[in-house]
Scaffold this motif. Structure first.
Motif, PDB file in Angstrom:
ATOM      1  N   ARG A  47       0.718  -0.798  -0.198  1.00  0.00           N
ATOM      2  CA  ARG A  47       0.187  -0.337   0.392  1.00  0.00           C
ATOM      3  C   ARG A  47       0.976   1.324   0.463  1.00  0.00           C
ATOM      4  NH1 ARG A  47      -3.344  -2.755   3.653  1.00  0.00           N
ATOM      5  NH2 ARG A  47      -5.061  -3.834   2.426  1.00  0.00           N
ATOM      6  N   ASP A  94     -12.080  -5.655   1.714  1.00  0.00           N
ATOM      7  CA  ASP A  94     -11.541  -4.078   0.919  1.00  0.00           C
ATOM      8  C   ASP A  94     -12.116  -3.227   0.321  1.00  0.00           C
ATOM      9  OD1 ASP A  94      -8.570  -4.132   1.457  1.00  0.00           O
ATOM     10  OD2 ASP A  94      -9.310  -2.724   0.159  1.00  0.00           O
ATOM     11  N   ARG A  98     -13.783   0.423   1.444  1.00  0.00           N
ATOM     12  CA  ARG A  98     -13.432   1.647   0.813  1.00  0.00           C
ATOM     13  C   ARG A  98     -14.011   2.459   0.138  1.00  0.00           C
ATOM     14  NH1 ARG A  98      -7.556   1.458   1.486  1.00  0.00           N
ATOM     15  NH2 ARG A  98      -6.522  -0.668   1.389  1.00  0.00           N
ATOM     16  N   ARG A  99     -14.514   1.309  -1.230  1.00  0.00           N
ATOM     17  CA  ARG A  99     -15.990   2.130  -2.364  1.00  0.00           C
ATOM     18  C   ARG A  99     -16.784   2.799  -1.970  1.00  0.00           C
ATOM     19  NH1 ARG A  99     -15.680   3.363  -7.243  1.00  0.00           N
ATOM     20  NH2 ARG A  99     -17.133   3.402  -8.645  1.00  0.00           N
ATOM     21  N   SER A 102     -19.322   3.892   3.671  1.00  0.00           N
ATOM     22  CA  SER A 102     -19.784   5.366   4.628  1.00  0.00           C
ATOM     23  C   SER A 102     -20.402   5.783   5.746  1.00  0.00           C
ATOM     24  CB  SER A 102     -20.397   6.167   2.988  1.00  0.00           C
ATOM     25  OG  SER A 102     -21.427   5.883   3.203  1.00  0.00           O
ATOM     26  N   LYS A 104     -19.725   3.672   8.556  1.00  0.00           N
ATOM     27  CA  LYS A 104     -18.799   2.678   9.797  1.00  0.00           C
ATOM     28  C   LYS A 104     -20.014   1.844  10.844  1.00  0.00           C
ATOM     29  CE  LYS A 104     -15.813   4.384   6.859  1.00  0.00           C
ATOM     30  NZ  LYS A 104     -15.410   3.630   5.842  1.00  0.00           N
ATOM     31  N   GLN A 110     -12.775   1.757  11.288  1.00  0.00           N
ATOM     32  CA  GLN A 110     -12.196   1.612  10.374  1.00  0.00           C
ATOM     33  C   GLN A 110     -12.732   0.579   9.771  1.00  0.00           C
ATOM     34  OE1 GLN A 110      -9.278   3.598  10.178  1.00  0.00           O
ATOM     35  NE2 GLN A 110     -10.243   3.907  11.937  1.00  0.00           N
ATOM     36  N   LYS A 111     -14.422   0.076   9.516  1.00  0.00           N
ATOM     37  CA  LYS A 111     -14.119  -0.907   8.981  1.00  0.00           C
ATOM     38  C   LYS A 111     -16.269  -0.321   8.891  1.00  0.00           C
ATOM     39  CE  LYS A 111     -11.052  -3.409   9.421  1.00  0.00           C
ATOM     40  NZ  LYS A 111     -11.090  -5.098   9.545  1.00  0.00           N
ATOM     41  N   SER A 112     -16.522  -1.003   8.342  1.00  0.00           N
ATOM     42  CA  SER A 112     -18.258  -0.149   7.645  1.00  0.00           C
ATOM     43  C   SER A 112     -19.293  -1.701   7.296  1.00  0.00           C
ATOM     44  CB  SER A 112     -17.985  -0.125   6.420  1.00  0.00           C
ATOM     45  OG  SER A 112     -17.384  -0.630   5.165  1.00  0.00           O
ATOM     46  N   GLY A 115     -18.669  -3.199   3.655  1.00  0.00           N
ATOM     47  CA  GLY A 115     -17.309  -4.046   3.763  1.00  0.00           C
ATOM     48  C   GLY A 115     -17.646  -5.886   4.397  1.00  0.00           C
TER      49      GLY A 115
END
Ligand SMILES: C/C(=C\COP(=O)(O)O)CCC[C@H](C)CCC[C@H](C)CCCC(C)C
Ligand SMILES: Nc1ccn([C@@H]2O[C@H](COP(=O)(O)OP(=O)(O)O)[C@@H](O)[C@H]2O)c(=O)n1
Length: 190
Positions: A47, A94, A98-99, A102, A104, A110-112, A115
């Motif tokens: 990354r 992932d 990421r996309r 929004s 969470k 940090q995660k949604s 996801g």
């Protein structure tokens, strides 16, 4: 994993199938320790472009590939499900997270939900799909009603573990397959 059926019935087949992951394991260690430089590998797999990143997620990923090939091979659904959850489930979490992530999770900013939901769904579908693939080739004889229930349980628990704020303590390329192995071993034990 999809290539496992092309290997022979020899007791050595699982080890021969591990040659590719092992080769990549060595590549990751050599370049992760900066003993050699492969900008393409570092750019494609890390990354932040730091060689030492190769020694974490990517290295755990190929070590789990080797472990599942050697430990479970084509003889147990546990390895197939564990790899499906790591490669399919955690992988899509992932990308989708990421996309579209929004909103969470309440216990892990940090995660949604997007996801985690995508991990559960794709992890489940890839697991069932790969079990069907191996069953169609004669490696597994499964009762599909109970198998779907058991895979759903594995996928749910693996998704819950992946969503926890423990990334700093244990990489999810370890926690996700490890939890999947334990839960799948118990779920398919009877
Ligand atoms: C990029 C990888 C893991 C990311 O970890 P994280 O984002 O969850 O922290 C995997 C790295 C893979 C490795 C460099 C190459 C593995 C090749 C594998 C043994 C065989 C793959 C064959 C397939 C057809 C490409
Ligand atoms: N359940 C999840 C998993 C990841 N993600 C997103 O994907 C990013 C990378 O997730 P991660 O730290 O688990 O990375 P990997 O090592 O699993 O690829 C996170 O920072 C989130 O933006 C998410 O939104 N929800």
């Amino acid at each position: 994993m999809a290539s496992w059926p092309i290997f022979s019935a020899s007791g050595w087949a699982r080890y021969f199938a591990s040659v590719v992951p092992l080769t990549n394991c060595l590549r990751l260690v050599i370049h992760g320790l900066s003993l050699a430089t492969d900008e393409g590998l570092i750019k494609s797999v890390t990354r932040e472009g730091k060689p030492e990143e190769l020694l974490r997620g990517p290295l755990y990923y190929v070590l789990v590939l080797i472990l599942c090939a050697v430990l479970f091979w084509r003889e147990s659904p546990v390895g197939v499900i564990s790899l499906a959850m790591m490669c399919g489930g955690d992988g899509i979490a992932d990308i989708v997270g990421r996309r579209f992530g929004s909103t969470k999770l309440p216990y892990n900013k940090q995660k949604s939900w997007a996801g985690s939901l995508s991990m559960f769904v794709l992890g489940f579908l890839v697991s069932v799909g790969m079990l069907y693939y191996f069953s169609a080739l004669g490696y597994f004889q499964l009762d599909w009603v109970s198998t779907v229930e058991r895979v759903a349980l594995v996928s749910f628990i693996a998704t819950m573990v992946e969503s926890l704020p423990i990334t700093g303590m244990v990489d999810d390329n370890i926690s996700v397959p490890l939890v999947s192995m334990v839960v799948a071993s118990l779920a398919f034990a009877y």
